[in-house]
Design an enzyme around this catalytic site. Sequence first.
Site, short mmCIF file in Angstrom:
data_model
loop_
_atom_site.label_atom_id
_atom_site.label_comp_id
_atom_site.label_asym_id
_atom_site.label_seq_id
_atom_site.Cartn_x
_atom_site.Cartn_y
_atom_site.Cartn_z
N GLN A 47 0.83 -1.20 0.00
CA GLN A 47 0.00 0.00 0.00
C GLN A 47 0.86 1.25 0.00
O GLN A 47 0.55 2.25 -0.66
CB GLN A 47 -0.90 0.01 1.23
N HIS A 58 1.97 3.06 -3.29
CA HIS A 58 1.00 3.72 -4.17
C HIS A 58 1.38 5.17 -4.44
O HIS A 58 1.35 5.62 -5.58
CB HIS A 58 -0.40 3.67 -3.56
N HIS A 113 -52.51 18.43 -4.06
CA HIS A 113 -52.27 17.00 -3.88
C HIS A 113 -53.58 16.30 -3.49
O HIS A 113 -53.91 15.24 -4.04
CB HIS A 113 -51.24 16.76 -2.78
#
Length: 430
Positions: A255, A258, A415
């Site tokens: 890792q 990276h 409504h």
Amino acid sequence: MKVIKYPQQKDWDSLVQRPHLDVTKLNDTVKKILDDIKSNGDKAVYQYEKKFDGVDLDSLIVSDEEIKEAETLVSNELRDSLVIAHENILKFHQSQLFKGEKIVTSKGVSCWQKSIPIQKVGLYIPGGTAPLFSTVLMLATPAKIAGCEDIILCTPPDKSGKVNPAILVAAKIAGVNKIYKAGGVQAIGAMAYGTETVPKVYKIFGPGNQYVMAAKQQVSLHEVAIDMPAGPSEVCVIADQNCNVEFVAADLLSQAEHGIDSQVILICTDENTLYNIEKKVDSQLQRLPRKNIAQKTLDNSKFVLVHDTNEAIELSNKYAPEHLIISTDDYESLAEKVINAGSVFLGKYACESAGDYASGTNHTLPTHQYALAYNGVNLDSYNRKVTFQHLSKDGVRSIGKAVVCMAENEQLEAHANAMRLRIKDINSSN
């Protein structure tokens, strides 16, 4: 690495902080580039390719000839590896296909969901210090399964104007429609706004540095959806006294290589094991081609000693890592306690590299503690769930009065009237 022994919970907030750039200056820079792309299209993209990637391009489009050439430049071994990875990614994501079911919620009322693919998606594939051809498979494969009509890919070229051949071969295997030579913020802007050459998409996927992430977040405010907010990559490893220290050290370094803004965290329940892992990290680091990058990442990283695995998983959930590796005897029981993580790797043989490349799970994951609320890319990321409903006369009889009552009490007369008229029509026809 900074070693922290038995931290109290009140100090955990500082432990889970990530390294980051001055985002104020970063966002201003990104906004200027995006505004330029929006106003000047291809012309601006060409200018930024020259400025940032050091290349004078004749065309932004990757031609069929370039793709054919790429196939001759990739070894058979790598191509076979790409095919194996693609098949596993395909299997895993096909298992996520949605099957909608029509539900009768009341007499005469039917409701259901339909999964509809996003028509135009844009994939960003970093080039930079490590061309991520694996990410092509991770992003394009589920897009193809979902049925997206246009799968657009942007990736930076090298200084000769060529795209990494493995990226092009992976794109062909996974079914990408069109590939463009554009990197960084200019690629995100081109896909978000559309240019004379690069089509506008509806959703952008893909990892990148903090500038790319800032660009994605800015365009998501008004122009286009994005897969997730995210930042530099990270891993958390939980280890006990019986872990394989060589494996754990290798996982941390895989890792760390990276990028310099990545982060690794070790949470260990045994002090001797922690220091043995630290020694293995130092010795393995010396053999890495990307030693300088990994070393800078380790400067941002922490080795934390805790009392037991329960405390370890609690701290991990607080950290909410992109990648979580559980290398303990009780990994099965700890797996049940995982709440916040992007992707989890269980047992000493499940290295992050497996998920990064070929196990089948997706490696495009939430970072920077976004795993508290976001998941990684999956098949649903490329679809929208549209709801449908049908009401018969019986349906109006079943829920009509309730609808009118609720609308009236919310003081939304229009409504209420929409349903009231239907009730009246049905009553008058009886």
